[in-house]
Design a protein around this motif. Structure first.
Motif: not given
Length: 230
Positions: A103-105, A151-159, A164-167
């Motif tokens: 997700e971070l990528l 921003e990175a922490r927000e992304v990893l928190t709200d997922r 997209v990763v699964a897709q």
């Protein structure tokens, strides 16, 4: 030309494959016109998030062998990695769910530093024995390549990138991938496994010249499912 690479950040063959792709690109006359995109593929998405375990005993149990025998297999793979300039310490490695790393990528891709983060995560996991499984560790690693920590922490928190990763994992399977690394050039040519640089260069040259449907070369060593050939 676009080269898409499906891989996982805990796949030892994926780091080897990355180095071999880089070697092939160095010899490719049209290197400046190649875009490399890192796609998500989790070896084992069923692992509980937030938990880690020692890799060596887990693999020994999975394959029904002793830890000493598995350690010897790991040494052989470490020798392969060393030939590509990589220093592995597989016997002391840890494993876990890699969804957050992927997700971070995706955030890194939007910020123009995906390649840098991919390298940083692989190096952290295989050569520094650092965690790539929890929010704090990933935020710190992301900051090293220029991502904003908040921003990175927000992304990893709200997922927001979880779907997209699964897709992307499903897309890899639809293209014929059964393991990683899996290289696809312009959705025309595919190469499965950590192919030699010479073969990857041939794939690049053929894809540049042709406009044929996807053709996959025979698979090389790589990782499949929740395990790796070590």
């Amino acid at each position: 030309m676009r080269v898409e690479v499906w891989s996982d950040v805990v796949c030892p063959w994926c780091y080897v494959g990355k180095r071999r792709l880089e070697t092939a690109l160095e010899q490719f006359p049209h290197r400046d016109q190649v875009e490399v995109v890192w796609r998500s593929f989790q070896l084992d998405p069923t692992l509980p998030e937030g938990e880690t375990h020692a890799t060596l005993p887990a693999l020994a149990r999975k394959y029904g062998t002793s830890e000493d025998a598995m350690r010897q297999n790991m040494r052989q793979l470490e020798e392969v990695a060393a030939a590509e300039g990589l220093t592995y310490d597989l016997a002391n490695g840890i494993s876990g769910n890699t969804s957050l790393a992927h997700e971070l990528l995706h955030l890194a891709a939007e910020r123009g530093v995906q390649g840098e983060l991919k390298e940083r995560l692989l190096h952290a996991h295989f050569e520094e024995s650092r965690s790539v499984f929890d929010v704090d560790s990933l935020v710190a690693l992301g900051a090293e390549v220029g991502l904003d920590e908040t921003e990175a922490r927000e992304v990893l928190t709200d997922r927001r990138y979880r779907a997209v990763v699964a897709q992307e994992g499903a897309t890899a399977q639809s293209l014929g991938a059964t393991g990683v690394p899996f290289f696809v050039v312009d959705r025309k040519y595919g190469a499965a496994g950590a192919q030699p640089a010479e073969l990857l260069l041939q794939v690049l040259e053929r894809a540049w010249a042709d406009a044929n449907p996807l053709v996959t070369v025979p698979a090389a060593d790589g990782c499949s499912g929740d395990s790796c050939a070590v």
